[in-house]
Design a protein around this motif. Structure first.
Motif, PDB file in Angstrom:
ATOM      1  N   VAL A 160      49.227  36.483  41.271  1.00 41.03           N
ATOM      2  CA  VAL A 160      47.778  36.674  41.156  1.00 41.03           C
ATOM      3  C   VAL A 160      47.042  35.483  41.754  1.00 41.03           C
ATOM      4  CG1 VAL A 160      47.618  35.638  38.851  1.00 41.03           C
ATOM      5  CG2 VAL A 160      45.955  37.381  39.552  1.00 41.03           C
ATOM      6  N   LEU A 163      45.533  36.003  45.019  1.00 46.36           N
ATOM      7  CA  LEU A 163      44.376  36.897  45.085  1.00 46.36           C
ATOM      8  C   LEU A 163      43.091  36.230  44.620  1.00 46.36           C
ATOM      9  CD1 LEU A 163      45.998  40.106  43.514  1.00 46.36           C
ATOM     10  CD2 LEU A 163      45.616  39.654  45.957  1.00 46.36           C
ATOM     11  N   ASN A 182      51.022  37.621  50.968  1.00 50.68           N
ATOM     12  CA  ASN A 182      50.388  38.938  50.851  1.00 50.68           C
ATOM     13  C   ASN A 182      50.042  39.510  52.226  1.00 50.68           C
ATOM     14  OD1 ASN A 182      50.549  38.705  48.077  1.00 50.68           O
ATOM     15  ND2 ASN A 182      48.432  38.043  47.818  1.00 50.68           N
ATOM     16  N   CYS A 203      51.774  41.171  42.826  1.00 48.77           N
ATOM     17  CA  CYS A 203      51.071  39.957  42.389  1.00 48.77           C
ATOM     18  C   CYS A 203      50.907  39.988  40.867  1.00 48.77           C
ATOM     19  CB  CYS A 203      49.704  39.871  43.051  1.00 48.77           C
ATOM     20  SG  CYS A 203      49.737  39.713  44.839  1.00 48.77           S
ATOM     21  N   LEU A 234      48.299  44.254  42.301  1.00 51.68           N
ATOM     22  CA  LEU A 234      48.042  43.383  41.166  1.00 51.68           C
ATOM     23  C   LEU A 234      48.721  43.998  39.950  1.00 51.68           C
ATOM     24  CD1 LEU A 234      46.584  41.105  39.603  1.00 51.68           C
ATOM     25  CD2 LEU A 234      44.614  42.671  39.390  1.00 51.68           C
ATOM     26  N   ASP A 236      48.911  43.430  35.923  1.00 52.66           N
ATOM     27  CA  ASP A 236      48.412  42.728  34.756  1.00 52.66           C
ATOM     28  C   ASP A 236      48.516  43.617  33.525  1.00 52.66           C
ATOM     29  OD1 ASP A 236      46.369  44.571  35.033  1.00 52.66           O
ATOM     30  OD2 ASP A 236      44.871  43.122  35.722  1.00 52.66           O
ATOM     31  N   SER A 240      49.691  48.415  37.108  1.00 53.27           N
ATOM     32  CA  SER A 240      49.771  48.084  38.528  1.00 53.27           C
ATOM     33  C   SER A 240      48.694  48.848  39.301  1.00 53.27           C
ATOM     34  CB  SER A 240      51.160  48.439  39.071  1.00 53.27           C
ATOM     35  OG  SER A 240      51.186  48.358  40.477  1.00 53.27           O
ATOM     36  N   THR A 243      45.449  46.452  45.713  1.00 53.14           N
ATOM     37  CA  THR A 243      44.246  45.652  45.961  1.00 53.14           C
ATOM     38  C   THR A 243      43.752  45.828  47.396  1.00 53.14           C
ATOM     39  OG1 THR A 243      45.542  43.706  46.631  1.00 53.14           O
ATOM     40  CG2 THR A 243      45.007  43.933  44.285  1.00 53.14           C
TER      41      THR A 243
END
Length: 244
Positions: A160, A163, A182, A203, A234, A236, A240, A243
């Motif tokens: 992350v 990003l 990336n 990420c 991404l 988190d 998923s 991005t």
């Protein structure tokens, strides 16, 4: 037929878990740099009950196969390909999980840490591309139909931090290296499309803090079985999502 997966950073917390879990369904070649992975059984490290030795010997046929290599050396990258092809005869998935997180510092002090910065940028951004390139040169470039048939692909484990900017943590060069990874992943997907090799990046936020390490492994398994390419995901608490 079992898929063949090459995992870099096999001694790390993520790399070791990838090797341990995927070995149930994949043939694994795990690449480590200095510390021999001991979190899972391999051809180099095996735990067993003497009373069931025969069972363990049968199991050893599907254990991860470990190889020590320095990803900053071209000869070692070539050796990874040679060992994998000699042992398994093919390569279906490359998971670049190795990462250099040793250098954290404010950019104004960079001049006194040049070697550390260069190593971090190389391992995190350049080495994954070089290893993928060696796979193409020695195996994938003449096998487009097989690549498509076996859904071969590259998964780069980014962060992350590639990003977003998180002030106050001294992550300037680490963040830059992951951001570079990336974009390089997207270029890999574009350039390798004509030989039917997919490429994606993950990420994750910090693990096993905000999310479990298992969630990252789940995403790797999902991407390997998908048709996605050229995406940066991404990962988190919400799951998923692409991005780009």
């Amino acid at each position: 037929m079992r898929r063949v997966c090459v995992v870099t950073g096999a001694a790390g917390k993520l790399g070791s878990r990838i090797c341990e879990r995927l070995s149930a369904d994949y043939n694994i070649l795990g690449v480590y740099h200095q510390n021999l992975p001991s979190q899972f059984d391999s051809q180099l490290v095996q735990s067993f009950d003497p009373l069931t030795r025969e069972t363990v010997q049968c199991k050893s046929l599907s254990l991860p196969y470990l190889i020590k290599a320095d990803l900053k050396k071209a000869d070692d990258q070539k050796r990874i390909v040679e060992v994998c092809l000699a042992r398994f005869g093919k390569i279906d998935l490359l998971v670049n999980a190795a990462a250099d997180i040793r250098f954290y510092g404010e950019l104004k002090y960079t001049w006194s840490h040049l070697a550390s910065v260069q190593d971090q940028l190389f391992l995190n951004a350049i080495a994954p591309v070089l290893l993928a390139s060696s796979f193409v040169d020695y195996f994938w470039k003449k096998s487009a139909e097989q690549n498509r048939q076996f859904n071969r692909n590259i998964i780069n484990v980014s962060s992350v931090s590639g990003l977003n900017v998180y002030p106050g943590f001294g992550q300037g060069f680490y963040s830059a290296s992951k951001a570079a990874l990336n974009y390089l992943t997207c270029h890999l997907a574009s350039e390798y499309e004509n030989i039917a090799i997919r490429a994606n990046a993950i990420c994750p936020v910090d693990f096993p803090g905000t999310i479990a390490t298992e969630a990252v492994v789940d995403e790797i398994v999902r991407l390997d079985s998908s048709k996605e390419s050229g995406k940066v995901f991404l990962l988190d608490e919400g799951g998923s999502r692409a991005t780009n």
